[in-house]
Design a protein around this motif. Structure first.
Motif, PDB file in Angstrom:
ATOM      1  N   TYR A   1       0.802  -1.195  -0.001  1.00  0.00           N
ATOM      2  CA  TYR A   1      -0.044  -0.158   0.029  1.00  0.00           C
ATOM      3  C   TYR A   1       0.875   1.266  -0.054  1.00  0.00           C
ATOM      4  O   TYR A   1       0.421   2.304  -0.678  1.00  0.00           O
ATOM      5  CB  TYR A   1      -0.850   0.016   1.250  1.00  0.00           C
ATOM      6  CG  TYR A   1      -1.841   0.934   1.167  1.00  0.00           C
ATOM      7  CD1 TYR A   1      -2.860   1.319   0.338  1.00  0.00           C
ATOM      8  CD2 TYR A   1      -1.616   2.151   2.002  1.00  0.00           C
ATOM      9  CE1 TYR A   1      -3.949   2.284   0.555  1.00  0.00           C
ATOM     10  CE2 TYR A   1      -2.571   3.159   2.149  1.00  0.00           C
ATOM     11  CZ  TYR A   1      -3.856   3.392   1.271  1.00  0.00           C
ATOM     12  OH  TYR A   1      -4.406   4.506   1.213  1.00  0.00           O
ATOM     13  N   ASP A   2       2.057   1.229   0.957  1.00  0.00           N
ATOM     14  CA  ASP A   2       2.964   2.325   0.768  1.00  0.00           C
ATOM     15  C   ASP A   2       3.526   2.534  -0.825  1.00  0.00           C
ATOM     16  O   ASP A   2       3.489   3.951  -1.012  1.00  0.00           O
ATOM     17  CB  ASP A   2       4.185   2.099   1.771  1.00  0.00           C
ATOM     18  CG  ASP A   2       3.660   2.229   3.149  1.00  0.00           C
ATOM     19  OD1 ASP A   2       2.515   2.806   3.434  1.00  0.00           O
ATOM     20  OD2 ASP A   2       4.391   1.740   3.979  1.00  0.00           O
TER      21      ASP A   2
ATOM     22  N   ARG B   1       0.598   4.347  -2.575  1.00  0.00           N
ATOM     23  CA  ARG B   1       0.564   5.873  -2.056  1.00  0.00           C
ATOM     24  C   ARG B   1       1.728   6.659  -2.502  1.00  0.00           C
ATOM     25  O   ARG B   1       1.561   7.746  -3.083  1.00  0.00           O
ATOM     26  CB  ARG B   1       0.484   6.003  -0.483  1.00  0.00           C
ATOM     27  CG  ARG B   1      -0.568   5.152  -0.207  1.00  0.00           C
ATOM     28  CD  ARG B   1      -1.820   6.159  -0.108  1.00  0.00           C
ATOM     29  NE  ARG B   1      -1.620   7.532   0.197  1.00  0.00           N
ATOM     30  CZ  ARG B   1      -2.729   8.284   0.064  1.00  0.00           C
ATOM     31  NH1 ARG B   1      -3.904   7.951  -0.430  1.00  0.00           N
ATOM     32  NH2 ARG B   1      -2.464   9.565   0.371  1.00  0.00           N
TER      33      ARG B   1
ATOM     34  N   ASP C   1      -4.911  10.657  -4.242  1.00  0.00           N
ATOM     35  CA  ASP C   1      -5.982  10.473  -4.108  1.00  0.00           C
ATOM     36  C   ASP C   1      -6.922  10.447  -5.283  1.00  0.00           C
ATOM     37  O   ASP C   1      -8.011   9.933  -5.098  1.00  0.00           O
ATOM     38  CB  ASP C   1      -6.499  11.197  -2.822  1.00  0.00           C
ATOM     39  CG  ASP C   1      -5.750  10.606  -1.473  1.00  0.00           C
ATOM     40  OD1 ASP C   1      -5.692   9.542  -1.499  1.00  0.00           O
ATOM     41  OD2 ASP C   1      -5.709  11.625  -0.398  1.00  0.00           O
TER      42      ASP C   1
ATOM     43  N   LEU D   1      -5.713   4.432  -7.220  1.00  0.00           N
ATOM     44  CA  LEU D   1      -5.726   4.293  -5.751  1.00  0.00           C
ATOM     45  C   LEU D   1      -7.230   4.470  -5.274  1.00  0.00           C
ATOM     46  O   LEU D   1      -7.369   3.810  -4.244  1.00  0.00           O
ATOM     47  CB  LEU D   1      -4.927   5.439  -5.350  1.00  0.00           C
ATOM     48  CG  LEU D   1      -4.535   5.478  -3.803  1.00  0.00           C
ATOM     49  CD1 LEU D   1      -3.780   4.437  -3.438  1.00  0.00           C
ATOM     50  CD2 LEU D   1      -4.009   6.971  -3.686  1.00  0.00           C
TER      51      LEU D   1
ATOM     52  N   LYS E   1      -8.619   1.948  -2.432  1.00  0.00           N
ATOM     53  CA  LYS E   1      -9.059   2.353  -1.309  1.00  0.00           C
ATOM     54  C   LYS E   1     -10.481   1.504  -0.945  1.00  0.00           C
ATOM     55  O   LYS E   1     -10.963   1.191   0.071  1.00  0.00           O
ATOM     56  CB  LYS E   1      -9.408   3.716  -1.106  1.00  0.00           C
ATOM     57  CG  LYS E   1      -8.045   4.517  -0.904  1.00  0.00           C
ATOM     58  CD  LYS E   1      -8.197   6.110  -0.876  1.00  0.00           C
ATOM     59  CE  LYS E   1      -6.972   6.802  -0.350  1.00  0.00           C
ATOM     60  NZ  LYS E   1      -7.012   8.086  -0.246  1.00  0.00           N
TER      61      LYS E   1
END
Length: 162
Positions: A58-59, A62, A67, A72, A76
């Protein structure tokens, strides 16, 4: 359930009509195919995203996406029912994988290690990373299934390289 290589999210994001990405090396038709795969995955409640227990996958998402990016946003949405798996890490921060994969790209080992946690129910989704093609025999021997979302394009692109 799927471990999703970051390239899938990047290509799907590039295909979104309002995307700031200009992923020119992947033709628009293939971008749309990846977008449609991710959209179907996103909407299918029976399919989970697989992420390591320390969230290093996940990092990476990101780090490469914002967003506002479709890729992404899809992740989410899937995080509410994510499947977390234990992954071991070496001193350099790379995931520990069996010796058969020792030469594999350390930055991609986290995806492989997550799939190896339960290869009978976890596959890897890939769009553009030809490194996965180079270890197909080892993946098969380990029981890991890889879904090349745009397989024909990936193989042709890889074969065309000098």
């Amino acid at each position: 359930d799927h471990v999703v290589d970051t390239n899938v999210l990047l290509v799907a994001s590039a295909a979104h009509p309002f995307s700031p990405f200009d992923d020119s090396h992947v033709p628009i038709e293939e971008q749309r195919t990846v977008f449609e795969w991710l959209a179907a995955f996103r909407m299918d409640a029976s399919r989970q995203i697989v992420i390591d227990d320390l969230l290093r996958i996940y990092d990476e998402y990101r780090n490469k996406l914002t967003d506002q990016d479709y890729g992404l946003q899809g992740v989410k949405d899937k995080m509410t029912t994510l499947r977390s798996v234990d992954v071991r890490w070496d001193g350099d921060g790379a995931a520990v994988v069996p010796a058969a994969f020792a030469a594999f790209d350390p930055s991609d080992r986290k995806f492989l290690a997550a799939a190896l946690a339960d290869p009978s129910t976890i596959s890897i989704a890939n769009a553009t990373d030809s490194d996965w093609l180079g270890i197909e025999a080892e993946l098969a021997a380990a029981g890991v299934q890889i879904i090349h979302v745009i397989e024909a394009w990936l193989r042709a692109s890889h074969a065309a390289r000098p």
